[in-house]
Write a protein that holds these residues in place. Structure first.
Motif, PDB file in Angstrom:
ATOM      1  N   ILE A  75       0.943  -1.307   0.028  1.00 12.62           N
ATOM      2  CA  ILE A  75      -0.118  -0.061  -0.124  1.00 12.62           C
ATOM      3  C   ILE A  75       0.788   1.331  -0.009  1.00 12.62           C
ATOM      4  O   ILE A  75       0.676   2.199  -0.712  1.00 12.62           O
ATOM      5  CB  ILE A  75      -0.988  -0.022   1.183  1.00 12.62           C
ATOM      6  N   ARG A  76       1.846   1.411   0.862  1.00  7.99           N
ATOM      7  CA  ARG A  76       2.676   2.527   0.740  1.00  7.99           C
ATOM      8  C   ARG A  76       3.470   2.674  -0.270  1.00  7.99           C
ATOM      9  O   ARG A  76       3.483   4.027  -0.851  1.00  7.99           O
ATOM     10  CB  ARG A  76       3.711   2.098   2.156  1.00  7.99           C
ATOM     11  N   ASN A 110       0.838   3.503  -3.621  1.00  9.67           N
ATOM     12  CA  ASN A 110       0.373   4.881  -3.688  1.00  9.67           C
ATOM     13  C   ASN A 110       1.089   5.686  -4.620  1.00  9.67           C
ATOM     14  O   ASN A 110       0.595   6.753  -4.845  1.00  9.67           O
ATOM     15  CB  ASN A 110       0.151   5.382  -2.124  1.00  9.67           C
ATOM     16  N   ASP A 111       2.323   5.509  -4.610  1.00  7.73           N
ATOM     17  CA  ASP A 111       3.126   6.501  -5.587  1.00  7.73           C
ATOM     18  C   ASP A 111       3.350   5.705  -7.102  1.00  7.73           C
ATOM     19  O   ASP A 111       4.071   6.703  -7.502  1.00  7.73           O
ATOM     20  CB  ASP A 111       4.622   6.659  -4.844  1.00  7.73           C
ATOM     21  N   PHE A 162      -1.817   1.753  -9.391  1.00 10.29           N
ATOM     22  CA  PHE A 162      -2.400   1.092  -8.200  1.00 10.29           C
ATOM     23  C   PHE A 162      -3.879   1.133  -7.676  1.00 10.29           C
ATOM     24  O   PHE A 162      -4.483   0.196  -7.151  1.00 10.29           O
ATOM     25  CB  PHE A 162      -1.475   1.733  -6.981  1.00 10.29           C
ATOM     26  N   LYS A 163      -4.425   2.090  -8.354  1.00  9.08           N
ATOM     27  CA  LYS A 163      -6.044   2.067  -8.491  1.00  9.08           C
ATOM     28  C   LYS A 163      -6.814   0.716  -8.928  1.00  9.08           C
ATOM     29  O   LYS A 163      -7.635   0.310  -8.309  1.00  9.08           O
ATOM     30  CB  LYS A 163      -6.614   3.347  -8.966  1.00  9.08           C
ATOM     31  N   GLN A 190      -6.928  -2.184  -6.334  1.00  9.82           N
ATOM     32  CA  GLN A 190      -7.724  -2.155  -5.067  1.00  9.82           C
ATOM     33  C   GLN A 190      -8.432  -3.658  -4.619  1.00  9.82           C
ATOM     34  O   GLN A 190      -8.626  -3.890  -3.435  1.00  9.82           O
ATOM     35  CB  GLN A 190      -8.838  -1.176  -5.336  1.00  9.82           C
TER      36      GLN A 190
END
Length: 202
Positions: free
Chosen positions: A105-106, A109-110, A114-115, A118
């Protein structure tokens, strides 16, 4: 100047430039084909649930192609593989699994794409919630149960607005209650044993 302007020399220069361009084009094609092939190998291993193998292949890909259009895909694949390696097994390591999920997740996010991951995060969080409760029940230790509850927070965070499906949420909470009861039972037993030993030693 006459030599430079001669048709032969001009043709020779043009040929050299042409060969250089063709070499550059062929090199680009070869590199791109190698990149696509390596990424496909890693992705296929992941899709086949060969997480340890996929992790190695994604790492190798990133060594060869650290900064390309496929780098973000490979980095996401690497972290997904690390989570899967620890929790998508018959003997999950919930402690390491939570760490790797939080890293996914960390880092994710960059990263582009990543979306679209989910659902993967939800699936891992669901698995970790269940596994943590089950390990807590069997081991009668509070740490796995705490991990289960943390994973359920992640599951809620990444669920749609409607939340976790009611039936699934109730089942996960039921498993956590069973684990909690097993832990309390062990603690009560341990306390009783200590009291008896204290009385005997008095």
């Amino acid at each position: 100047q006459d030599i430079v302007r001669s048709p032969f020399v001009l043709a020779l220069i043009g040929g050299v430039v042409g060969v250089g361009l063709l070499a550059g084009i062929f090199y680009y094609i070869i590199v791109r084909e190698g990149e696509s092939r390596r990424l496909k190998e890693a992705t296929t291993a992941f899709d086949q649930s060969k997480y340890a193998e996929a992790e190695k292949l994604f790492l190798k890909f990133l060594e060869f192609y650290p900064e390309t259009g496929s780098t973000d895909v490979a980095r996401l694949g690497l972290h997904k593989s690390r989570v899967g390696k620890h929790i998508m097994t018959t003997t999950p390591d919930v402690t390491q699994g939570l760490k790797e999920l939080e890293d996914l997740i960390r880092v994710g996010n960059d990263l582009d794409g990543f979306k679209e991951e989910q659902e993967t995060v939800r699936r891992y969080a669901d698995r970790l919630t269940f596994a943590g409760a089950r390990v807590g029940e069997i081991s009668q230790k509070p740490e796995p149960l705490a991990i289960s509850k943390k994973a359920m927070e992640i599951l809620r965070q990444f669920s749609p607005e409607s939340g976790i499906p009611k039936d699934r949420a109730e089942e996960l909470e039921r498993r956590q209650r069973i684990a909690e009861a097993a832990i309390v039972k062990r603690m009560a037993f341990t306390d009783a044993v200590q009291q008896i030993r204290g009385q005997l030693e008095a």
